[in-house]
Design a protein around this motif. Structure first.
Motif, mmCIF file in Angstrom:
data_model
loop_
_atom_site.group_PDB
_atom_site.id
_atom_site.type_symbol
_atom_site.label_atom_id
_atom_site.label_comp_id
_atom_site.label_asym_id
_atom_site.label_seq_id
_atom_site.Cartn_x
_atom_site.Cartn_y
_atom_site.Cartn_z
ATOM 1 N N ASN A 2 13.828 -7.313 5.559
ATOM 2 C CA ASN A 2 14.280 -7.052 6.443
ATOM 3 C C ASN A 2 15.615 -6.070 6.169
ATOM 4 N N GLY A 3 15.966 -4.381 6.693
ATOM 5 C CA GLY A 3 16.139 -3.394 5.868
ATOM 6 C C GLY A 3 16.452 -3.215 4.810
ATOM 7 N N LYS A 4 15.262 -3.525 3.941
ATOM 8 C CA LYS A 4 14.899 -3.115 2.757
ATOM 9 C C LYS A 4 14.027 -1.853 3.089
ATOM 10 N N LYS A 5 14.479 -0.934 1.728
ATOM 11 C CA LYS A 5 14.447 0.305 2.159
ATOM 12 C C LYS A 5 12.989 0.578 0.530
ATOM 13 N N ILE A 6 11.498 1.181 0.939
ATOM 14 C CA ILE A 6 10.381 1.273 0.260
ATOM 15 C C ILE A 6 8.984 1.824 0.332
ATOM 16 N N LEU A 7 9.399 3.247 -0.827
ATOM 17 C CA LEU A 7 8.827 4.376 -0.418
ATOM 18 C C LEU A 7 7.500 3.615 -1.310
ATOM 19 N N PHE A 8 6.559 3.987 -0.169
ATOM 20 C CA PHE A 8 5.138 4.191 -1.126
ATOM 21 C C PHE A 8 4.268 5.548 -1.039
ATOM 22 N N VAL A 9 3.933 5.574 -1.642
ATOM 23 C CA VAL A 9 3.254 7.113 -2.594
ATOM 24 C C VAL A 9 1.888 7.135 -2.998
ATOM 25 N N SER A 10 0.779 7.641 -2.597
ATOM 26 C CA SER A 10 -0.497 7.550 -2.473
ATOM 27 C C SER A 10 -1.271 8.467 -2.660
ATOM 28 N N SER A 11 -2.717 8.490 -3.233
ATOM 29 C CA SER A 11 -3.135 9.785 -3.420
ATOM 30 C C SER A 11 -4.436 10.024 -2.026
ATOM 31 N N GLU A 12 -4.383 8.760 -1.287
ATOM 32 C CA GLU A 12 -4.845 8.647 -0.231
ATOM 33 C C GLU A 12 -4.296 7.767 1.452
ATOM 34 N N LEU A 13 -4.934 8.398 2.512
ATOM 35 C CA LEU A 13 -3.746 7.573 3.057
ATOM 36 C C LEU A 13 -4.973 7.115 4.420
ATOM 37 N N VAL A 14 -5.930 6.734 5.500
ATOM 38 C CA VAL A 14 -5.813 6.095 6.559
ATOM 39 C C VAL A 14 -4.924 6.577 7.466
ATOM 40 N N PRO A 15 -5.151 7.574 8.924
ATOM 41 C CA PRO A 15 -6.028 8.358 8.908
ATOM 42 C C PRO A 15 -6.454 9.531 9.211
ATOM 43 N N TYR A 16 -6.132 9.917 7.885
ATOM 44 C CA TYR A 16 -5.829 11.387 7.299
ATOM 45 C C TYR A 16 -6.797 11.851 6.187
ATOM 46 N N LEU A 17 -7.217 10.841 6.116
ATOM 47 C CA LEU A 17 -8.624 10.646 5.033
ATOM 48 C C LEU A 17 -9.724 9.569 5.225
ATOM 49 N N PRO A 18 -11.017 9.759 4.701
ATOM 50 C CA PRO A 18 -11.880 8.277 4.517
ATOM 51 C C PRO A 18 -11.608 7.112 4.316
ATOM 52 N N GLU A 19 -11.901 6.298 4.746
ATOM 53 C CA GLU A 19 -10.782 4.965 4.911
ATOM 54 C C GLU A 19 -12.026 4.639 3.028
ATOM 55 N N ASN A 20 -11.554 3.392 2.358
ATOM 56 C CA ASN A 20 -11.558 3.257 0.708
ATOM 57 C C ASN A 20 -10.460 2.675 0.620
ATOM 58 N N GLU A 21 -10.761 1.516 -0.971
ATOM 59 C CA GLU A 21 -10.193 0.600 -1.233
ATOM 60 C C GLU A 21 -8.343 0.829 -1.417
#
Length: 269
Positions: free
Chosen positions: A2-21
């Motif tokens: 609750n209220g914690k700020k988390i920055l996610f940084v990724s090479s790939e992400l669905v739904p913008y690119l095909p699904e993989n692990e």
């Protein structure tokens, strides 16, 4: 969360690119944090094979316009945003015509790695940090997914070591089995050294393959998540010797409780 700020940084992400692990967990993890009351921001590269019209990407003028220096070259930074509709999650895209306009992610039509993947990774790392600085958003956790994002822990701890916005941020590196064959440009180590990072601290990048990139990433992370069952043995052995929190692999259907517990008791403690 609750209220914690988390920055996610990724090479790939669905739904913008095909699904993989990588792309699936890069979606599921922020979705889980969002549903548990955390505040999130997600960043990924704006690869040219992402359909801008379908996903309604648009440029954010107030965040765009600066130049990032990559190996003594000025490269313009463009920031775009889109929303994942059913989750009401906003995603920021790091863009540059030279690095990301081509209609592919990491390899050409013959499956050969792009020769500038090393510079694209440096640009992505710097672009994320500079954009978060402009947003003036100080994350409690920075959770990194995928090899093209793997230079971020190094840059945060070395190049941006004096940046007060990240002074309390904890970095988690998720490690996957899915990497790349071959090596990046052999001059990667010199290009990082150009930014004032001592070569001896990244000597393993003299051979810039997937395992060695991830070794540098986990070295500069505060905690590690094994996000796949089939991590290369050399890499898994290296991680087993680290004196920092490591979360063993947890299947997708069980990850939520394990990740929340890891965040709260091992990373934010």
């Amino acid at each position: 969360m609750n209220g914690k700020k988390i920055l996610f940084v990724s090479s790939e992400l669905v739904p913008y690119l095909p699904e993989n692990e990588v792309s699936l967990m890069s979606y599921e993890t922020p979705r889980m944090v969002n549903s548990n009351g955390g505040q999130i921001r997600i960043f990924m590269p704006r690869f040219g094979n992402i359909n801008e019209r379908r996903h309604q990407l648009h440029e954010v003028i107030r965040l765009s316009g600066m130049n990032l220096v990559i190996n003594d070259m000025d490269m313009p930074l463009i920031i775009k945003v889109a929303s994942i509709p059913r989750e009401r999650i906003q995603v920021y895209f790091i863009d540059n015509d030279e690095y990301f306009k081509r209609k592919a992610t990491f390899t050409d039509e013959d499956g050969k790695l792009f020769s500038d993947n090393d510079e694209r990774a440096i640009f992505f790392a710097k672009g994320v940090v500079e954009t978060v600085k402009k947003l003036n958003w100080s994350p409690d956790i920075i959770h990194v997914h995928g090899w093209m994002a793997s230079l971020l822990p190094l840059y945060l701890k070395k190049f941006y070591a004096d940046e007060p916005l990240f002074s309390e941020s904890k970095i988690i590196m998720s490690v996957y089995g899915q990497g790349f064959d071959g090596i990046l440009d052999k001059d990667l180590i010199k290009k990082i050294a150009f930014d004032g990072v001592p070569e001896e601290s990244i000597k393993v990048l003299e051979e810039p393959n997937y395992n060695n990139l991830l070794k540098v990433a986990v070295d500069y992370a505060d905690a590690v998540i094994l996000a796949a069952e089939d991590i290369p043995a050399d890499l898994e052995n290296y991680i087993s010797k680290l004196e920092k929190p490591v979360l063993p692999f947890v299947p997708l259907q069980e990850f939520e409780e394990a990740y929340v517990n890891f965040y709260n008791t091992k990373v934010l403690k």
